[in-house]
Every structure is written in structure tokens, then in C-alpha cells.
Design a protein around this motif. Sequence first.
Motif, PDB file in Angstrom:
ATOM      1  N   LEU A 141       0.828  -1.207   0.000  1.00  0.00           N
ATOM      2  CA  LEU A 141       0.000   0.000   0.000  1.00  0.00           C
ATOM      3  C   LEU A 141       0.862   1.257   0.000  1.00  0.00           C
ATOM      4  CD1 LEU A 141      -2.806  -1.031   2.535  1.00  0.00           C
ATOM      5  CD2 LEU A 141      -2.974  -0.891   0.035  1.00  0.00           C
ATOM      6  N   ALA A 142       2.047   1.178   0.617  1.00  0.00           N
ATOM      7  CA  ALA A 142       2.954   2.330   0.664  1.00  0.00           C
ATOM      8  C   ALA A 142       3.340   2.780  -0.733  1.00  0.00           C
ATOM      9  CB  ALA A 142       4.208   1.977   1.471  1.00  0.00           C
ATOM     10  N   ARG A 143       3.403   1.845  -1.675  1.00  0.00           N
ATOM     11  CA  ARG A 143       3.743   2.182  -3.065  1.00  0.00           C
ATOM     12  C   ARG A 143       2.730   3.168  -3.635  1.00  0.00           C
ATOM     13  NH1 ARG A 143       6.406   0.446  -7.604  1.00  0.00           N
ATOM     14  NH2 ARG A 143       5.272   0.526  -9.581  1.00  0.00           N
ATOM     15  N   PHE A 144       1.470   2.886  -3.437  1.00  0.00           N
ATOM     16  CA  PHE A 144       0.429   3.706  -4.041  1.00  0.00           C
ATOM     17  C   PHE A 144       0.196   4.999  -3.250  1.00  0.00           C
ATOM     18  CE2 PHE A 144      -0.207  -0.664  -5.351  1.00  0.00           C
ATOM     19  CZ  PHE A 144      -0.234  -0.511  -6.728  1.00  0.00           C
ATOM     20  N   VAL A 145       0.504   4.966  -1.950  1.00  0.00           N
ATOM     21  CA  VAL A 145       0.485   6.203  -1.168  1.00  0.00           C
ATOM     22  C   VAL A 145       1.562   7.152  -1.693  1.00  0.00           C
ATOM     23  CG1 VAL A 145       0.947   7.214   1.100  1.00  0.00           C
ATOM     24  CG2 VAL A 145      -0.481   5.160   0.910  1.00  0.00           C
ATOM     25  N   TRP A 146       2.735   6.591  -1.991  1.00  0.00           N
ATOM     26  CA  TRP A 146       3.828   7.408  -2.525  1.00  0.00           C
ATOM     27  C   TRP A 146       3.456   8.011  -3.876  1.00  0.00           C
ATOM     28  CZ3 TRP A 146       7.898   9.944  -1.050  1.00  0.00           C
ATOM     29  CH2 TRP A 146       8.842  10.358  -1.997  1.00  0.00           C
ATOM     30  N   PHE A 147       2.785   7.233  -4.719  1.00  0.00           N
ATOM     31  CA  PHE A 147       2.322   7.763  -5.999  1.00  0.00           C
ATOM     32  C   PHE A 147       1.390   8.950  -5.783  1.00  0.00           C
ATOM     33  CE2 PHE A 147       2.800   3.466  -8.370  1.00  0.00           C
ATOM     34  CZ  PHE A 147       4.157   3.711  -8.507  1.00  0.00           C
ATOM     35  N   GLY A 148       0.510   8.815  -4.785  1.00  0.00           N
ATOM     36  CA  GLY A 148      -0.414   9.902  -4.474  1.00  0.00           C
ATOM     37  C   GLY A 148       0.308  11.139  -3.986  1.00  0.00           C
ATOM     38  N   VAL A 149       1.303  10.938  -3.124  1.00  0.00           N
ATOM     39  CA  VAL A 149       2.095  12.061  -2.612  1.00  0.00           C
ATOM     40  C   VAL A 149       2.814  12.759  -3.750  1.00  0.00           C
ATOM     41  CG1 VAL A 149       4.116  12.662  -1.206  1.00  0.00           C
ATOM     42  CG2 VAL A 149       2.397  11.088  -0.301  1.00  0.00           C
ATOM     43  N   SER A 150       3.396  11.977  -4.657  1.00  0.00           N
ATOM     44  CA  SER A 150       4.117  12.544  -5.801  1.00  0.00           C
ATOM     45  C   SER A 150       3.192  13.400  -6.659  1.00  0.00           C
ATOM     46  CB  SER A 150       4.727  11.417  -6.638  1.00  0.00           C
ATOM     47  OG  SER A 150       5.369  11.924  -7.787  1.00  0.00           O
ATOM     48  N   ALA A 151       2.007  12.883  -6.940  1.00  0.00           N
ATOM     49  CA  ALA A 151       1.040  13.627  -7.758  1.00  0.00           C
ATOM     50  C   ALA A 151       0.563  14.885  -7.042  1.00  0.00           C
ATOM     51  CB  ALA A 151      -0.154  12.728  -8.090  1.00  0.00           C
ATOM     52  N   PHE A 152       0.334  14.776  -5.729  1.00  0.00           N
ATOM     53  CA  PHE A 152      -0.139  15.914  -4.944  1.00  0.00           C
ATOM     54  C   PHE A 152       0.908  17.032  -4.911  1.00  0.00           C
ATOM     55  CE2 PHE A 152      -0.441  18.153  -0.851  1.00  0.00           C
ATOM     56  CZ  PHE A 152      -1.731  18.663  -0.952  1.00  0.00           C
ATOM     57  N   VAL A 153       2.163  16.656  -4.695  1.00  0.00           N
ATOM     58  CA  VAL A 153       3.246  17.638  -4.649  1.00  0.00           C
ATOM     59  C   VAL A 153       3.375  18.354  -5.989  1.00  0.00           C
ATOM     60  CG1 VAL A 153       5.765  17.908  -4.499  1.00  0.00           C
ATOM     61  CG2 VAL A 153       4.554  16.494  -2.827  1.00  0.00           C
ATOM     62  N   TYR A 154       3.243  17.596  -7.073  1.00  0.00           N
ATOM     63  CA  TYR A 154       3.368  18.211  -8.394  1.00  0.00           C
ATOM     64  C   TYR A 154       2.221  19.183  -8.660  1.00  0.00           C
ATOM     65  CZ  TYR A 154       4.023  18.756 -13.401  1.00  0.00           C
ATOM     66  OH  TYR A 154       4.229  19.294 -14.641  1.00  0.00           O
ATOM     67  N   GLU A 155       1.017  18.797  -8.294  1.00  0.00           N
ATOM     68  CA  GLU A 155      -0.141  19.666  -8.511  1.00  0.00           C
ATOM     69  C   GLU A 155      -0.062  20.925  -7.655  1.00  0.00           C
ATOM     70  OE1 GLU A 155      -2.662  19.531 -10.630  1.00  0.00           O
ATOM     71  OE2 GLU A 155      -1.768  17.752 -11.573  1.00  0.00           O
ATOM     72  N   LEU A 156       0.501  20.778  -6.457  1.00  0.00           N
ATOM     73  CA  LEU A 156       0.539  21.900  -5.515  1.00  0.00           C
ATOM     74  C   LEU A 156       1.695  22.854  -5.793  1.00  0.00           C
ATOM     75  CD1 LEU A 156      -1.046  22.843  -2.962  1.00  0.00           C
ATOM     76  CD2 LEU A 156       0.727  21.715  -1.597  1.00  0.00           C
ATOM     77  N   THR A 157       2.850  22.286  -6.162  1.00  0.00           N
ATOM     78  CA  THR A 157       4.056  23.114  -6.267  1.00  0.00           C
ATOM     79  C   THR A 157       4.733  23.048  -7.642  1.00  0.00           C
ATOM     80  OG1 THR A 157       5.544  21.355  -5.527  1.00  0.00           O
ATOM     81  CG2 THR A 157       4.480  22.690  -3.819  1.00  0.00           C
ATOM     82  N   ALA A 158       4.302  22.135  -8.515  1.00  0.00           N
ATOM     83  CA  ALA A 158       4.936  21.904  -9.819  1.00  0.00           C
ATOM     84  C   ALA A 158       6.324  21.277  -9.679  1.00  0.00           C
ATOM     85  CB  ALA A 158       5.025  23.191 -10.632  1.00  0.00           C
ATOM     86  N   PHE A 159       6.658  20.826  -8.464  1.00  0.00           N
ATOM     87  CA  PHE A 159       7.931  20.126  -8.245  1.00  0.00           C
ATOM     88  C   PHE A 159       7.755  18.668  -8.646  1.00  0.00           C
ATOM     89  CE2 PHE A 159      10.779  17.560  -5.571  1.00  0.00           C
ATOM     90  CZ  PHE A 159      12.002  18.128  -5.895  1.00  0.00           C
ATOM     91  N   ASP A 160       8.642  18.190  -9.508  1.00  0.00           N
ATOM     92  CA  ASP A 160       8.527  16.833 -10.027  1.00  0.00           C
ATOM     93  C   ASP A 160       9.231  15.858  -9.084  1.00  0.00           C
ATOM     94  OD1 ASP A 160       8.119  14.616 -11.520  1.00  0.00           O
ATOM     95  OD2 ASP A 160       9.227  15.284 -13.286  1.00  0.00           O
ATOM     96  N   LEU A 161       8.471  15.297  -8.155  1.00  0.00           N
ATOM     97  CA  LEU A 161       8.977  14.303  -7.213  1.00  0.00           C
ATOM     98  C   LEU A 161       8.829  12.930  -7.867  1.00  0.00           C
ATOM     99  CD1 LEU A 161       9.946  13.657  -4.273  1.00  0.00           C
ATOM    100  CD2 LEU A 161       7.515  13.442  -3.675  1.00  0.00           C
ATOM    101  N   PRO A 162       9.932  12.291  -8.269  1.00  0.00           N
ATOM    102  CA  PRO A 162       9.832  11.018  -8.989  1.00  0.00           C
ATOM    103  C   PRO A 162       9.021   9.986  -8.212  1.00  0.00           C
ATOM    104  CG  PRO A 162      12.071  11.862  -9.115  1.00  0.00           C
ATOM    105  CD  PRO A 162      11.340  12.734  -8.125  1.00  0.00           C
TER     106      PRO A 162
END
Length: 313
Positions: A141-162
Amino acid sequence: VLYHYTGKFAAFNEDPTVLGFVPAYGFAGVFLFFVISGFCIHMRWTKGGEVRFKEFWFRRWKRLYPAYIVTLLLFLPASTGVYDIVMHLLMLHNLDSMTVYSMNGVLWTLAIEEQLYLLYFVLLWMRKRWDWGTTILICLLARFVWFGVSAFVYELTAFDLPAHEGALANWWIWALGAVSVEAYYGKITLPNWHYSLLLSAGAFAIAATMHFGTYRWGWGIFFEPLFWGAGSYFLLNRVMKAQWNSRIVGIAAFIGLFSYSLYLTHEFVFQYVYYLGIPACLLFAYLFYLVLEKPFISKPVRSVELNNKATAS
């Protein structure tokens, strides 16, 4: 290494099947590496040894960093600046799309590995309190939580968190190796299907199909590494149970001794040697191992000795 070498030929880039099926999927070795790493790192605890945070990190630092630092020096001309170098020194370069594949592209996996060492103590904590089923599910489940965090960070700040290069995204694969080593030493008992070569081949086939169709089935990219990891897990279980022994295995084991140096330095050798790249890589890596790895490898400590020390304390 073969994957990176063949990738330098124009024909391979145009059509990977020209130079063979196996090299085209050589990148999948990364996921086998994660499974084997989980197996090796969890071995000490499985055999009855104590895993103390400070001692563990000192051993890891001494084992990995001397060769790693020299590698960074070799690739220093390829850096993009101070930020790039510092991110690599701190093993955080996988957390920024600008640095994840800079300098030496293969180093992204080493950043994940260091972060998985931190997560190992979380894994141990969960392992001691819950069964493997619960622990493995949380890692998945941590894998998909990380995907969500990455997408959220990009939408919020435009920072590309791999997303795919994050430690949490690969935690489940790494944890499978920890399960495997406990089964190997008899700490747990796995059903027979965990040793199936057929399941291993099936998982690899699904992963390869997903990779081939990534651009048509966008969802495949989320699950492909999981199938590479599962196939590697089944394969590792079978190999360890069977205890295969042959001349080929012996040669592979010898190369395995300096595989870390080979991984670190092969792209450096490719810059200067082209048509004899593979033999040159092997020779350079073995010499690199003798100078920068072997002196820092700790002698194995038997679990009985560890238990005696613990009792005396």
C-alpha cells in the motif's frame, strides 16, 4: 551491464529485438537486485543476530561509501552543479527529477537502497508485532500512497517528485527478499507455490507484456515492477532451495563478488571502450573491487557468537 551496452547501438534503440530479447529487458535486473538485497540485509536478524541502528549504519557506510565516493569523482564532470553533487552525496538524488538520473544514471537505485535501510527498521518493527501478511500488505500500500504524494506535490508546487524511483514505491519488492530469507533458514514455512518456476516465468511474462504495451495501457506502469519483483522472488526461493551447483553458477558467483563495483563503474568504462566494453568492464570492476571494496568488507559473524556476546552483555 549488457542492457546498457547494447543500448548504445543505434539498431537496438530503433528495435530492441534486433540484438536479442534478454538485453532488451535487462533493466528488470534492478528488481531482482532489490529482492536479493532484502534477503541479504534481513539475514543477520533471521539467524538470531541483533540489528542495532548505529552499528548497522556504520557497517553499511563502511561497506558502500568508499567505492561510491570514488565513483562520484569519476563522474564529477557530468554533474550539473553543487546541488547535484550534494544530492548524490546525501543519497537523495532520487527525490528530484533533475538529479535522479544525472551524473551516472544507474545511481538512482543506490539512493533507494539507502532509504530502504532506514525503512528496514520500520519493517522490523512491523515484523515483530504482526505476521508477514499484514506487513507485506502495508509495504504494498505504501507504493500507491507514494504515488499519491508525488502527484499531490506536483499539482501543488509543480515540483517533479519522482514516483517510481522512490523507496516506498519499491518497498514491497525489497520486503519479499526478507520473507525469502526467513523461509530459507526455517523461521517461517511457505506454501510450495512460492517455489514455482512456472509462477516466476508467468510473472516475468506479464511484466514484459506490460512493458511492451506501456504506451497503450498507461496503467501498466503502476504494476509492472510488482510483477518483476514477484517473479524474482519465486526464482530466488527456488534457487536457494535447490542449491544449484555448477561451473556456470561458480562463474556467476565470482562475478557476484564484485558486482557492486561493476554496477558503479560500467558506464564510466563505456565512455572510453566501445566494442570490447563488456570484458573491459569486468576487468576494471574487479580491480576497483580489490582496491575500494574488499578492504572494507567485514568478516561474517556467526549467529552463535552474536548470541554469546548478547548473553555476556
